[in-house]
Scaffold this motif. Structure first.
Motif, PDB file in Angstrom:
ATOM      1  N   ASN A   1       0.823  -1.200   0.000  1.00 44.84           N
ATOM      2  CA  ASN A   1       0.000   0.000   0.000  1.00 44.84           C
ATOM      3  C   ASN A   1       0.862   1.257   0.000  1.00 44.84           C
ATOM      4  O   ASN A   1       2.074   1.192   0.169  1.00 44.84           O
ATOM      5  CB  ASN A   1      -0.929  -0.026   1.219  1.00 44.84           C
ATOM      6  N   LYS A   2       0.199   2.403  -0.132  1.00 38.92           N
ATOM      7  CA  LYS A   2       0.952   3.666  -0.165  1.00 38.92           C
ATOM      8  C   LYS A   2       1.191   4.216   1.239  1.00 38.92           C
ATOM      9  O   LYS A   2       1.753   5.294   1.400  1.00 38.92           O
ATOM     10  CB  LYS A   2       0.227   4.688  -1.027  1.00 38.92           C
ATOM     11  N   PHE A   3       0.728   3.499   2.264  1.00 37.62           N
ATOM     12  CA  PHE A   3       0.897   3.960   3.641  1.00 37.62           C
ATOM     13  C   PHE A   3       2.103   3.295   4.301  1.00 37.62           C
ATOM     14  O   PHE A   3       2.836   2.536   3.667  1.00 37.62           O
ATOM     15  CB  PHE A   3      -0.383   3.701   4.437  1.00 37.62           C
ATOM     16  N   ALA A   4       2.261   3.550   5.597  1.00 33.32           N
ATOM     17  CA  ALA A   4       3.455   3.099   6.311  1.00 33.32           C
ATOM     18  C   ALA A   4       3.375   1.636   6.749  1.00 33.32           C
ATOM     19  O   ALA A   4       4.378   1.062   7.155  1.00 33.32           O
ATOM     20  CB  ALA A   4       3.665   3.985   7.537  1.00 33.32           C
ATOM     21  N   GLU A   5       2.180   1.052   6.681  1.00 31.69           N
ATOM     22  CA  GLU A   5       1.974  -0.290   7.230  1.00 31.69           C
ATOM     23  C   GLU A   5       2.611  -1.366   6.349  1.00 31.69           C
ATOM     24  O   GLU A   5       2.476  -1.321   5.124  1.00 31.69           O
ATOM     25  CB  GLU A   5       0.457  -0.537   7.333  1.00 31.69           C
ATOM     26  N   ASP A   6       3.243  -2.352   6.983  1.00 27.88           N
ATOM     27  CA  ASP A   6       3.843  -3.427   6.186  1.00 27.88           C
ATOM     28  C   ASP A   6       2.813  -4.518   5.897  1.00 27.88           C
ATOM     29  O   ASP A   6       1.730  -4.565   6.488  1.00 27.88           O
ATOM     30  CB  ASP A   6       5.109  -3.983   6.854  1.00 27.88           C
TER      31      ASP A   6
END
Lengths: 428, 428
Positions: free
Chosen positions: A322-327
């Motif tokens: 995703n484009k967020f920080a979550e792996d």
């Protein structure tokens, strides 16, 4: 008398349990005792009336404490009076409370398992990992009214994920422009469309006008083809607004509504869960401030249980790559937990919603990780910016999931399928 | 076209502003542009329909960006794809949005200023420091119905803080034991009593029975003395429960109710604010998970504005030298912000509530820091564990505040006042 002395005085099903990841600069067992005292019958100065009988009836207790080996160089969170050079220790702690302290109430549960304990002075890290609730909670709250089966029935989609998208730009279109886009998407064979969470009831795109314009298109398409596209209209607002908007959705023949969990809050969501005649598409925006630090706040496993029990039918879980920080590992754990029963006789399964930078590329990995097609995948730019237009974007995403379920590599499956081929090129 | 090019296209009062503390591993201005795009008309892939006119109407913009000199050795928050050895930079950023993107709606405001932006990949720290709202919000929401003047009128206390306590043990007493304690506290001259936030509606202490037993005592005391002690009963629960409990409180002559903000949530609190005929004592338990990391979540300055506008009359701010992790400077800033007007013609002032480990010792420092007596101070053990009993504890706390307001050192003032004297001894 300590909390441990009271162990096993009540059978487990009448107690609420919560697991925490704890970091502390004092003895972890002592810190856990302070947590248990603060969140039940204890206070920082002994007071009259705090009898052994009262404690036996009301005290929280430590069910389990496992010291962790993590080397911790410095406190994860600052605390008044704690030196930045302190060397904390970490433990996994399970506390339990008598159900009778509060009764089967979700709002009161929050104050008990996630109240003042994140601020305790000796605590330099605290994350709520999981909660387990007595069956009385299953009786007190409805859970998802539609869930997986109800959503599939309304959307007319079986055996594969619902393929969806988000109206983009997030905000800025008027009702007519939104409806025109929805018409294109319907023609392209999409299953599911949602408002962006920023779309509300502003004067450029009033809720009522948007719903009427979009449902005219959706209903006309259903009349022609027999397929009613599920549109999750964002009705997030004050309670009277949500009621009124809900009724309009029902009157216009809509089959879904969307609400932002952190905007509406728990009591509002419980109320919505009770009156809604439509599946609730629950958006988790703001989740970052509850979870982004690994030693603070909420795990998704604990958090989503509250909302499923309140009635959420679809739960956002972000997406692979995703484009967020979550792996990816965290995304997979979140999606799996939505498909794990809450109670043996009331599973309350919610459909996980994959979003954020999703394209054809993530289909195989998502299917492999989840082992299920009971999900909604929404691709924004991935559909609407497809070189062949949104209809080609929808087709490509369906093809990617066909390949994933069949276990065929995307590149191989794309050889005879130009829409998937160009989507793979665009997403490369 | 960047967000900056649109600067000054709308007059300020029609825009919502939010200040953030940003930490990022990319150029801070680029990160701010991503935040603005994500939270308004942008998406990560350009899409059809995203015209210059649409952007001019709907885009969030960067109003201000000040780079900070903080030396940052490592990312404050982990992010997928960011090396732990990365050297981020910090900035203070102000974004603004057209009011027309959402209209004057508090729930939708949350999704806009505190939605998906805490999870952006290049962002390794983000804290919402403050928000400024157009006047339309003041028209759309009631704000505190009672506030300082209404609370003072109902409690019959002028010119000094309301002296209060919390029923302790937090949970475990039945209605009769609670009422007996309240009787002692009334006799001791207390102004204010609150339930602990853990006290709900369990079978050992049902809400209705507790209210009836306690109000019998409070009303009888008022009949005898003319002083009605303000009791904040915790009505936190589902909406129908809160309505019913509210009506019972009104019927029994109660003068306050308490609700846990993070348990009830925003829509529930707005609804409570609209129907409550009593001052709303707003408890912030859970605040730690929203705020404990300095580079994540919410500042109290931003957060409390939402709840005051929704109708909170009393706002918890912790206390000086408290038992929690928060330092005194933060407590003072929180208390001051509750006494700072929200709008020029609608100040929405809420009474700050000082609690946690409060004793006579904190009175001078609290008065000096706040420059006001418009507050509620609640002492738990500090009153109930006074060597002379609760009545002596109440007397000591009133004397401590007399000394603080008069500018007389506590030790000097205590010479002729044995209750204050022994409280100072107990709190040493």
């Amino acid at each position: 008398m300590t909390a441990m002395d009271l162990h096993q005085t009540l059978p487990a099903p009448l107690r609420i349990e919560a697991d925490y990841l704890l970091e502390t600069v004092i003895d972890p067992r002592r810190a856990a005792e302070i947590m248990a005292g603060e969140q039940s019958s204890g206070t920082f100065v002994p007071v009259p009336g705090e009898t052994p009988e009262l404690k036996e009836r009301s005290a929280a207790r430590i069910e389990r404490l496992d010291l962790l080996d993590d080397a911790v160089d410095a406190p994860s969170l600052p605390s008044a009076g704690t030196a930045p050079s302190a060397r904390p220790r970490r433990a996994r702690v399970t506390l339990s409370w008598p159900l009778d302290n509060l009764g089967p109430s979700l709002p009161n549960l929050l104050a008990t398992v996630a109240g003042n304990l994140f601020e305790l002075k000796p605590v330099t890290g605290l994350r709520l990992l999981d909660i387990r609730l007595p069956a009385a909670f299953a009786q007190a709250y409805p859970g998802p009214r539609f869930g997986i089966a109800g959503t599939r029935r309304l959307a007319g989609v079986e055996g594969r994920p619902l393929i969806g998208t988000i109206v983009k730009p997030s905000v800025g279109f008027g009702p007519a422009e939104t409806a025109a886009l929805v018409a294109t998407l319907c023609a392209g064979g999409i299953d599911f469309i949602k408002d962006d969470e920023l779309q509300a009831d502003g004067p450029h795109c009033p809720f009522d006008a948007r719903v009427r314009a979009v449902m005219r298109v959706v209903n006309a398409h259903a009349d022609r083809t027999g397929k009613k596209v599920m549109v999750a209209f964002n009705l997030t607002g004050d309670l009277d607004q949500m009621r009124r908007r809900h009724d309009l959705l029902v009157a216009e023949g809509a089959t879904c509504l969307m609400a932002s969990l952190n905007s509406v809050g728990l009591v509002g969501m419980i109320e919505l869960g009770r009156f809604s005649a439509l599946p609730i598409h629950a958006h988790r925006n703001g989740w970052g401030y509850l979870s982004r630090h690994p030693l603070l706040g909420w795990s998704y496993v604990a958090w989503q249980k509250i909302w499923r029990l309140a009635g959420a039918d679809h739960m956002h879980v972000n997406g692979l790559a995703n484009k967020f920080a979550e792996d990816d590992a965290s995304v997979v754990a979140s999606a799996r937990t939505c498909l794990t029963p809450l109670f043996p006789d009331k599973p309350c399964l919610a459909m996980p919603v994959f979003s954020s930078g999703q394209s054809v590329r993530q289909a195989p990995g998502t299917y492999q990780a989840l082992g299920s097609t009971d999900l909604i995948v929404t691709a924004g730019g991935g559909i609407m910016a497809h070189p062949g237009g949104p209809a080609a974007g929808v087709a490509a995403l369906r093809e990617a999931w066909e390949a994933a379920v069949a276990g065929i590599p995307l590149d191989a499956y794309a050889r005879e399928r130009p829409n998937l081929q160009s989507a793979l090129g665009a997403a490369a």
